[in-house]
Every structure is written in C-alpha cells, then in structure tokens.
Design a protein around this motif. Structure first.
Motif: not given
Lengths: 543, 114
Positions: A249-251, A357-358, A403-407, A490-492
C-alpha cells in the motif's frame, strides 16, 4: 553533560516500542485514539532526532574531530556490553526516518489505516526497528533490529490484503529470511575470526589479525556484504524489490523507501569503519564489487524504469537506481564522492517516498479499472458505489494542478535536474568523480558518470510518458477527490527537498563533516571503546 | 566430533537449499527450517567446540578462561532460534493465506502452464 539528555539516545527505540505496545492493548475500533498516539509519537520522534542531530553535529572541543556519543545499555563498557552509538551519519538517518514516518502516517490516516488490523502497532515497530538498526553499535544487535523491522515490514506489505500482496509478500518473506540466515552466518564467522561483535572493536582488531584469520574474516565480510546488498537491492539480488514495493500500500511503500537505504547505510558504516584504514591488509576489500555491482544495478534499474507499465513499478525501479548510485559511489572509496552521495541519499529517499504517495493519487485520475486501484478496491472488498474516500469529502481545490506540479517536482528530483535537490547531489558526485583519479580519469569512472546521466535521462523519458497519459490524455474530465491529509504529506516531502536546495550550503557542510568522520574511523573506535561508564566516579571499582 | 558436526551442518544446508528452490510453499518452509537449524549449529561451532566444559564463569575463585567454553555463541544461538521460530510461524500464516487466496500451493500463486 548529565541527566536526561544523556538518555535521549535510547528514546528513538523506546518511544515507538512503548507506544506500539500500548496500542496493542487498545481495542481495534478506537482508531482516533490510536491515530492520535501514533502522530504524537512520530512527532516526538522527529523532535528527538533533530535534538540528537544537533548534538552529533557539535564539534568535539579542541580536537576538531567529531563527537561520537555512546550509550551503554546495562552500563557495561564496550566491547563487553551492548552499546548504542550516535554519530552524524546515524543522526542523519534517524531524522530521515522520522520525517518519512510522519509523512506516511499522515497519509495513512486518510484511509489506509482502516484497511487492516493493527496498522498503527506494526507501523511503530517498523520505526523502532529502523531507529535501532541506525543506532546500534554491534553486529548482533544489528541483526536483531533488522529482524524487528523486517517482521514489521512483512505486516506492512500484507496490510490491506489481496492476492497481489500475499503473492508478493510470500516471495519477500522467503528472500528476506534467507538474507537473515546469510547475515547470521556472516556475523558468526566474524565472531569466529575476531572474537568480537562490537563494530568498533572489530575495526580495531581486523588490521592485527593473523593471515588465516584474516581470510576467514574476508569470507565473513563477503557473506555479510551479500546480506546487506540484498536489503539494499543490488543486482542480481533485487528481482523481488519492484514487485514487492509495487504491491504494498502507498504509505507502506513510502516507508520502505528508507529500508533499502538501510542496507546502503550498513555497508557504508561497516566498510569505512573496517576496510577504510590503510594499515589493514584487507583495506579496500570488495570495493570493486561495490562499484561494479552498483553500476549493474543502475543499468538494471534504468531498464526497469523504461519498461515499467505502471507508475508504482516505475517508483520501485527508481529505488533500484538510487540504491545502485549509492553503492557505486561507496565503491569509488573517495570521500568527496561519498559526501555528495549522502546528499543524494537524502533527496532521493524523500523524492521516492513522495512519488510512492503521489502515485496512488495520480492513479485516481485514470480509469477506475486501472491496475493499482483495482487492487485497492479488492482490498476493501467493495465496489465503486461506497468507496471509502467519499465519506469525508473535503476535496481540495486545483487538484489536478497540484498533482501535476508534484509529479513534475518528483521527476526533477529523481532525474537529478535543477533546480531541486537531486541535481546538487548528482552534480556533486560527478564533479568529485572527475577529480578523484587525478588528471587522468579512469574508464570505469567515465562509465559510471555516463550511467548516472543515462539513468536521469531514462527517468525523464519514462516519467514524461506516464505524465502525458495521466494528466493530458485523460478520457474523462472528472476530477478525483483528493483529501488535504493525503496531499499535505506529499507537498511536505517535496518542500523539504526544496529546502535542501535552498539550504544546500549548510546541508552539504554537514554531509562533508559526516564523510570526514567516516574517513577517520579511529575517532569512532576510540570514542566507543574508551567511553566512561555512567556513575563510575562515585563507585570506582566495578563488579 | 568436528567431522560429524561439519557433516551435519553441510547436509542440513544442502537439503535446506534444495528444498528452498522447490516450487511448493510447504517445501520452501521446511527448507527454511532446515537452513535455520544449520545456521544455528554453525553459530554454535564458531565459538569452538568443547566437550565437558561449563559455559558460565564462576566468580568465587580466580578464573582460567581456558577451562570454560565460550558462552556468547550460545546466547546468540538462543536469540537466533527464537527469531527464526517466530519468522517461520509468520511465514506459515502467509503460506496459508496464499493457499486460500490463490487456490494453489505453488510459490508463484499459479501452476506452471505446460
């Protein structure tokens, strides 16, 4: 310095152990309470690790060497008693662990912690195992903490259930059990050859070994190295890794990003400590294996990245590339390269964690039948209509843009492009490699530099391809529901990477000081072996 | 005694590795158990084999370490036994889950298609 601050070293082990044990007693339905305990523990862990980092970074008065803080469990001096050792490298890894811990736990609170029993306990035990492995000063306790974190990781891999996880978990457990046996064989061979398991004592005794014992110790180092390379995911011992990380799982996967770094950490610690001194007949033992093994791992990981169909697998293969880069950098044996490699370690671990996570959030953009989502739904045993994320619908604005920016940020980090921290690490490594052989650069160094560049290019290609199909070529315009608590970790993590770029100077200074300490293992050895016993001033004579 | 000891470790390891590479999950778990016995014996052997010597030091008289056998490997073996026992139990659960979910006891979760 006396009092509570001296006992702070053991807190990263005790805190998660106690809170995990307490949560075991609580009923499974009291999720809010458990989540609260989990968050409080991990935040405290972060604070403790940062204090420890500051303590470790304090230069030793007068000598200018590095302070090695030793904690004697049971108050027996090393090498007879068990010790915890804190230096810059372990403090750095502790901070990294607790940062990832907070991010993964926050993300899991959105819904994953409800997907199976005892998530919070297992998660805390995972943290305890990691912290213990980073702090311990002897080989056998390293084994014990490895087992603690592996046992917890088995639970985390299987968390959420489903055929894919069980199937991947079966391979994962079998491989790691075999790895543990190799670890035991290596550790006992080392004991047979030198008569000690304390790392500092090993470093002191190995250069003085008789030639027959030195051969035996070389065998032990090779077996131990195999076990650690298996954990680090070096080729050809890494076929299990992308499958397992993709199935988790993601986490959990975000937490596992540091587990492969644990293998790298142990190799770095033991290799520089034992084989770093020039005096030893075994100096530089196995360095070429690390260099070429690391390069082959980069090749394998790069091919894997290009061939990956799903994003989770792509993230798993970037773990391999990152491990391979680090192992090859250690194999070069040059201090400047290792310093930048440590910087790269931090930025790539944060980046990979953020990507894991993303990925799950990005997958929601795709067709609901997409591979990973299908597994997730299977885990819940329910269909589309009552999908758990709908129950608390605090959707955040500008989801797709975020989402796109984080990607894009993840892509830049993993590929090592400016302006994010991945670039500094990779560039530093390359610059140091060009200088390390003197005026004529070795062919193997050129190959390594080429591979680093190629792996970055491959990451950009693969991520661009996936990004286009996920963000630009979507079939429908429905905006997925992403909750703040899922997006914030994710952002952090990405902001931390940005912070690493901004504070590149101090961070790099810390890494260089770390490498300097690693290259003078005498400080570590004398620090551990001559540490005074607590309370020895009033007692005088021991038992 | 050294010969018998070495043969025992060797045979256990050989059988363990062979079983580990077999396709059925039950064979794998038995292989892992045999390997863990071999490893435990090996750790024990690394403290050098002694017959008839006590492992624990007495504190009453002056001590000659040559009269005693090395107690540390025995402590290590004890830890290793406990850990490998727990891991085997955990693996057994996963094995059963895999059998239940996939309907086969093949390690890949599906039968070979010939």
């Amino acid at each position: 310095m006396t009092g509570m601050l001296d006992h702070l070293i053991i807190m990263p082990i005790l805190l998660p152990l106690v809170s995990g044990a307490v949560m075991l007693l609580l009923d499974e339905r009291r999720r809010t309470l458990k989540a609260g305990i989990g968050i409080v523990t991990t935040v405290t862990l972060l604070i403790v690790s940062i204090i420890l980092l500051r303590q470790a970074d304090m230069p030793l008065a007068g000598t200018g060497g590095s302070a090695v803080k030793v904690y004697q469990l049971g108050n027996w001096p090393a090498p007879f008693g068990i010790v915890l050792v804190l230096d810059r490298l372990s403090a750095l890894m502790l901070v990294l662990t607790s940062v990832l811990g907070i991010a993964s736990l926050l993300y899991a609170l959105a819904r994953w912690h409800r997907a199976g029993p005892r998530f919070h306990t297992i998660f805390q035990l995972q943290l305890m195992g990691l912290n213990g492995a980073f702090l311990t000063g002897d080989l056998f306790n390293l084994f014990v903490f490895f087992e603690v974190l592996l046992a917890a990781s088995y639970g985390l891999v299987l968390h959420g259930g489903g055929v894919m996880r069980v199937r991947a978990g079966l391979t994962y457990i079998a491989i790691n059990l075999t790895g543990s046996f190799l670890f035991l064989i290596g550790a006992s061979l080392a004991y047979g050859a030198t008569g000690t398991l304390n790392m500092a004592d090993l470093a002191r005794r190995v250069p003085t070994l008789a030639s027959s014992d030195a051969t035996m110790f070389a065998a032990s180092a090779a077996v131990l190295g195999t076990a650690f390379l298996l954990k680090a995911g070096a080729w050809p011992l890494n076929f299990w890794l992308p499958t397992t990380y993709a199935a988790a799982s993601a986490p959990s996967a975000a937490m596992f990003a540091i587990m492969s770094k644990l293998g790298v950490y142990v190799i770095l610690r033991l290799w520089t400590l034992i084989f770093g001194t020039e005096a030893s007949s075994l100096a530089g033992f196995g360095g070429e294996w690390l260099l070429f093994g690391g390069m082959l791992t980069i090749v394998f990981g790069t091919a894997g990245i290009l061939a990956s169909q799903s994003l989770t697998r792509l993230a798993g293969c970037s773990v391999l590339v990152s491990s391979g880069t680090l192992i090859a950098a250690i194999g070069t044996g040059s201090g400047a390269v290792i310093g930048s490699a440590l910087f790269y370690l931090v930025s790539s671990t944060l980046g990979i964690s953020a990507l894991f996570l993303l990925v799950e959030l990005v997958e929601r953009l795709r067709d609901p039948g997409a591979d990973v989502l299908a597994v997730t739904m299977e885990a819940y045993g329910e269909g589309d209509e009552d999908y758990p994320e709908d129950e608390v619908g605090v959707a955040i604005p500008a989801t797709v843009a975020l989402l796109g920016g984080s990607f894009i940020a993840c892509t830049l980090l993993l590929a090592g492009l400016p302006p994010l921290a991945g670039f500094i690490g990779k560039f530093g490594m390359m610059a140091a490699m060009l200088k390390m052989d003197g005026p004529a650069v070795q062919p193997s160094t050129w190959i390594l530099i080429g591979l680093l560049t190629a792996s970055g290019l491959a990451t950009v290609i693969a991520m661009t391809r996936t990004g286009i199909s996920s963000f630009w070529a979507r079939m429908d315009d429905s905006v997925p529901r992403v909750r703040v608590i899922e997006m914030a970790p994710v952002l952090c993590l990405l902001l931390l990477c940005l912070g690493l770029t901004v504070a590149g100077g101090p961070a790099m200074r810390y890494m260089e000081a770390t490498t300097q300490a690693l290259q003078t293992p005498q400080d570590y050895v004398t620090g551990v072996l001559s540490a005074p016993r607590a309370g020895s001033r009033e007692g005088g004579s021991g038992p | 005694m050294e010969l018998i000891f070495a043969l025992a470790v060797g045979i256990l390891t050989t059988s363990g590795v062979w079983l580990l590479l077999r396709p059925r999950t039950f064979q794998v778990i038995i292989g892992l158990s045999l390997l863990s016995y071999a490893v435990n014996l090996f750790i024990f052997g690394m403290g050098r084999l002694r017959v008839g010597a006590p492992p624990v030091l007495e504190t009453t008289e002056a001590i000659d370490p040559a009269l005693f056998t090395d107690p540390l490997p025995q402590a290590l073996v004890l830890t290793a036994i406990v850990i490998s026992f727990a891991m085997t139990a955990l693996f057994l659960v996963v094995l059963l889950a895999s059998r239940g979910l996939t309907g086969t006891d093949h390690v890949d979760g599906r039968e070979d298609v010939r």
